[in-house]
Design an enzyme around this catalytic site. Structure first.
Site, short mmCIF file in Angstrom:
data_model
loop_
_atom_site.label_atom_id
_atom_site.label_comp_id
_atom_site.label_asym_id
_atom_site.label_seq_id
_atom_site.Cartn_x
_atom_site.Cartn_y
_atom_site.Cartn_z
N ASP A 365 -18.24 48.26 0.88
CA ASP A 365 -17.20 47.25 1.03
C ASP A 365 -17.75 45.94 0.48
O ASP A 365 -18.97 45.77 0.34
CB ASP A 365 -16.83 47.11 2.51
CG ASP A 365 -15.81 46.02 2.74
OD1 ASP A 365 -14.82 45.98 2.00
OD2 ASP A 365 -16.01 45.21 3.66
N ASP A 560 -18.13 46.78 7.26
CA ASP A 560 -18.32 46.02 8.50
C ASP A 560 -17.04 45.77 9.27
O ASP A 560 -17.07 45.24 10.37
CB ASP A 560 -19.01 44.68 8.20
CG ASP A 560 -18.02 43.60 7.78
OD1 ASP A 560 -17.08 43.93 7.03
OD2 ASP A 560 -18.19 42.46 8.21
N ASP A 564 -12.72 49.46 7.63
CA ASP A 564 -13.69 50.34 7.00
C ASP A 564 -13.99 51.58 7.85
O ASP A 564 -14.61 52.52 7.36
CB ASP A 564 -15.01 49.60 6.75
CG ASP A 564 -14.84 48.44 5.79
OD1 ASP A 564 -14.07 48.59 4.83
OD2 ASP A 564 -15.47 47.39 6.02
#
Length: 823
Positions: A365, A560, A564
């Protein structure tokens, strides 16, 4: 169609951007956490979470292996003593007793393995023990018993040593807190603490719940959570995570969460789940057993059939007892788990560690993983002749009472620069517009507004913000526009260095998934040199992309946010940036980084590969030695007693080899406390000096548009900045910072390119000074000079920007808790 689909998201390469079926983006909308939706605060305690504070008693279990070793060794030594005294019957009786003592628990281990569906190579030990009793080789049986007991005891001792860091999380957990009500301080059970309570944390005490420092400061030891040995200073209002230790005088903490919602409860839960159960490399040992067991029995049977001696068959079985297979691999894996926990990486299982060690693809990410994950001041622009520090101070003073995330970023930046803030009065906050207040008798406005297009410098600010994807907070004093604060989510300073380390660790494909827009995604991918990028991804798109990558190679996903979590669960190995508390992402992940540093992933990758390599090496070498010994025993050259001693030596050697996974292999750059302080000092100076770079660009812009007195004054201000502030900073780096870095970096050559850049900066600054001397002598800037002055200004700007970034990535990222910085 590639994962994510043309209709669902946008995929761009690191050096290209292809808008394919893009949908309207909502990026840029303010959120509770601030910044954009991609930066939204999604952290919170998982549903049904409970505080996990107490260790369960293990009763007699820890004493089984040591007790068995003592009894079997005692029986063996008793037999030797009796034999020396001529008491043959007593000697045989002692050895028989030792053999029987080992047979009983070995049978239990075999049954337990069979219940788990494993072949159970302990069966060979049972056959060997029973065989020695059947053929009257009582000494050999006693030696095998000691061997089995020693292997189990070594395994237990190694696991206790390897997992001591994981157990330390549990043993470190607080069970009560001191709550203050008025002038009364009382000790209350941990479950009685509620958000909003005022707690007192004494020297050396563990912080019981998440909270904020109240009315003072605190010096905290966060090594239990982060692995960093240095004390961290927290000021009034700064957040504090549960589990850290007060390393200074007593301070007060305003609780922001209950125990079950706090950081430490989540980490304890993860630690309790960590272990080496069902690691693939251990299952590999079971697969080895599927052919090793019949092979051993076949060799023993052949030796018996050819020689007609049952003793040979027993000798083969004695040396075939494959303790390395069952013991060495788990010891190496558990040792790797322990090594990872020391640096702030909690790994749920040995399986996750083993998979991490053989991964080839990494999916990441962007927000909060490769970037800091929160708005940060990247530049303070001012009107001509303005003072950037004063603009920031006035803006931060005005924003002190605002809960908005951009206000928090501005105030944080001002405090980091130690600017004296004034408490505002007559504060008025308009949602979506900003804040206005009276500060030192002047009316200050900070926030969103329509910037006058007739201000050249304001137009430059708008263009810069559009190009960089930054948010702008305009600052006015008594109705006059005096400056602007640019904020964005900057790249982590340690991200480029981490990406290089991950590639060197064996990762062949690096991919970024983000819900953010194409432009900032493409910029980050270009800077980091990623192989592929998927932009404007929904959680469903991310899952599809991860599954697509996972179908080709073992894939690690790092994220995080709560968005996700599904992708983390879909990957072979999910890694959560869980430093700010227990989140949905950390619940779904196999690995949690408890320190907010992406470089810990590279450390964990190296640890995983080393632990897996040592595990396979130990098991393979141990089995190879056992096979050689079986051949020798089958030929009659190795009697059972000698074979038992040889096998014992093999066991000890491979287990000790497996314990190497506990050690730090070295290679990491570690700064001393003094050097760390020095690096942090220069990093702070970088943050301050970066705001003055626009002086160079503004001077060049004015000179290019209309050479004249105003442009010449701008060039002169830029030169004063260079001479008075920048060059002394560069000289201090050359004489103080670089020599200090020579030892941890290995040589002075590591900083040589930066020294060459310092010389180029000094050369260009001197060239600019010469031009100003000529202009002062002539009363104006000669038209023939303009082109060279422009080249000098633009050159200085480009060299300085690149030089600062290089220093921040290569040197400042080595310091503790330095994750962000100017973009």
């Amino acid at each position: 169609m590639r994962p994510g689909g043309d209709a669902a998201g946008t995929r761009v390469g690191p050096a290209r951007a292809g808008r394919r079926g893009m949908i309207p983006s909502t990026q840029g909308a303010p959120t509770a956490r601030g910044g954009t939706d991609d930066m939204a605060d999604d952290r919170g305690a998982p549903a049904g979470a409970r505080p996990v504070w107490r260790l369960r008693g293990q009763g007699w279990r820890p004493w089984l292996e040591p007790g068995l070793l003592v009894l079997t060794l005692g029986a063996f030594l008793t037999g030797l003593l009796a034999r020396a005294l001529g008491a043959e019957a007593v000697a045989d009786g002692g050895w028989i007793a030792g053999t029987v003592l080992a047979v009983l628990p070995a049978l239990a281990w075999v049954v337990a393995a069979l219940r788990r569906g494993r072949a159970g190579v302990d069966l060979l030990a049972v056959v060997a023990l029973v065989g020695t009793l059947a053929v009257g080789e009582y000494l050999a049986g006693s030696l095998v018993a000691v061997m089995v007991a020693t292997g189990r005891a070594l395994d237990a001792a190694a696991e206790r040593r390897a997992s001591r860091d994981l157990r330390a999380l549990l043993e470190h957990a607080p069970r009560s807190a001191r709550r203050r009500l008025g002038d009364v301080v009382e000790t209350v059970p941990l479950e009685a603490v509620a958000a909003g309570d005022l707690l007192v944390v004494g020297p050396g005490e563990v912080v019981a719940v998440d909270g904020r420092v109240e009315g003072g400061s605190a010096a905290l030891d966060e090594s239990v959570l982060t692995g960093e040995p240095l004390l961290v200073e927290r000021s009034d209002g700064d957040p504090v995570r549960s589990g850290v230790v007060n390393g200074g005088p007593a301070f007060e903490l305003r609780a922001t969460a209950t125990a079950e919602e706090s950081t430490y409860a989540g980490l304890v839960k993860l630690a309790q789940e960590a272990g080496a159960e069902n690691a693939p490399v251990v299952r590999l040992a079971d697969r080895y057993a599927a052919w090793f067991l019949p092979l051993s029995l076949a060799v023993a049977g052949a030796a018996w059939a050819v020689s007609g001696s049952a003793v040979r068959a027993v000798a083969v079985l004695v040396v075939a007892t494959p303790c390395p297979l069952l013991l060495a691999a788990p010891v190496a894996i558990v040792s790797g788990l322990s090594r990872a926990s020391r640096i702030g990486v909690v790994i749920r299982s040995g399986g996750a560690l083993e998979n991490l060690g053989r991964a080839r693809t990494l999916v990441m990410d962007k927000t909060g993983t490769l970037t800091v994950g929160r708005p940060t001041v990247v530049e303070v622009a001012t009107a001509p002749a303005g003072d950037a520090g004063e603009v920031l101070r006035l803006a931060a003073s005005t924003e002190q009472l605002s809960p908005h995330v951009l206000a928090e970023a501005i105030v944080t930046e001002a405090r980091a620069r130690r600017l004296p803030l004034t408490l505002p009065t007559d504060v008025v906050e308009e949602p979506g517009r900003g804040v206005s207040a009276t500060v030192e008798g002047r009316r200050i406005e900070v926030g969103k507004r329509t910037a006058p297009r007739d201000h050249d410098w304001a137009r430059v600010v708008l263009d810069r913000a559009r190009l960089d994807g930054a948010a702008v907070s305009w600052v006015t004093v008594d109705g006059e526009l005096v400056g602007a604060v640019l904020l964005r989510d900057p790249l982590r300073r340690d991200a480029p260095r981490t990406i290089r380390r991950l590639r060197s660790a064996g990762l062949q494909r690096l991919v970024m998934l983000t819900g953010d827009r194409v432009e900032p995604a493409r910029e980050v991918a270009t800077v980091l040199g990623l192989d592929d990028v998927y932009a404007e991804q929904t959680p469903a798109d991310k899952v599809a992309a991860v599954r697509g990558e996972d179908a080709r190679e073992v894939t690690v996903m790092v994220g995080d946010g709560i968005n996700d979590a599904p992708a983390l669960a879909a990957a072979t190995v999910g890694v959560a940036m869980g430093a700010r508390g227990a989140t949905a992402s950390s619940e779904a992940a196999d690995i949690v980084l408890t320190v907010d540093r992406i470089d810990r992933l590279a450390d964990a990758m190296e640890i995983a590969r080393r632990a897996r390599r040592i595990a396979v090496q130990s098991a393979t070498v141990g089995m190879a030695l056992s096979l050689v010994a079986m051949g020798v025993a089958a030929l009659g050259w190795l009697p059972p007693a000698a074979g038992a001693l040889l096998q014992e030596g093999i066991d000890v050697a491979v287990i000790l080899n497996a314990l190497r996974a506990l050690r730090d292999p070295g290679g990491d750059v570690t700064l001393t406390a003094d050097t760390d302080t020095l690096v942090r000092r220069f990093a702070t100076e970088h943050d301050e000096l970066a705001d003055t770079f626009p002086l160079l660009r503004r001077a060049a812009g004015l000179l290019a548009e209309k050479p004249g007195p105003e442009a010449l004054d701008a060039v002169r201000r830029a030169h004063v900045f260079l001479v008075d502030r920048l060059l002394p900073h560069e000289l201090a780096e050359e004489t103080q910072l670089y020599p200090a870095l020579a030892e941890p970096l290995g040589s002075t050559e590591a900083t040589a390119p930066m020294s060459r850049t310092h010389a180029e900066i000094q050369r260009l600054a001197a060239r600019l000074g010469t031009h100003l001397e000529l202009a002062d002598a002539a009363g104006e800037l000669d038209p023939d000079q303009v082109e060279d002055v422009l080249a000098t200004l633009y050159g200085l700007y480009a060299v300085l920007r690149l030089h600062f970034v290089q220093e921040e990535e290569n040197y400042f990222a080595l310091a503790t808790d330095r994750t962000g910085g100017p973009g």
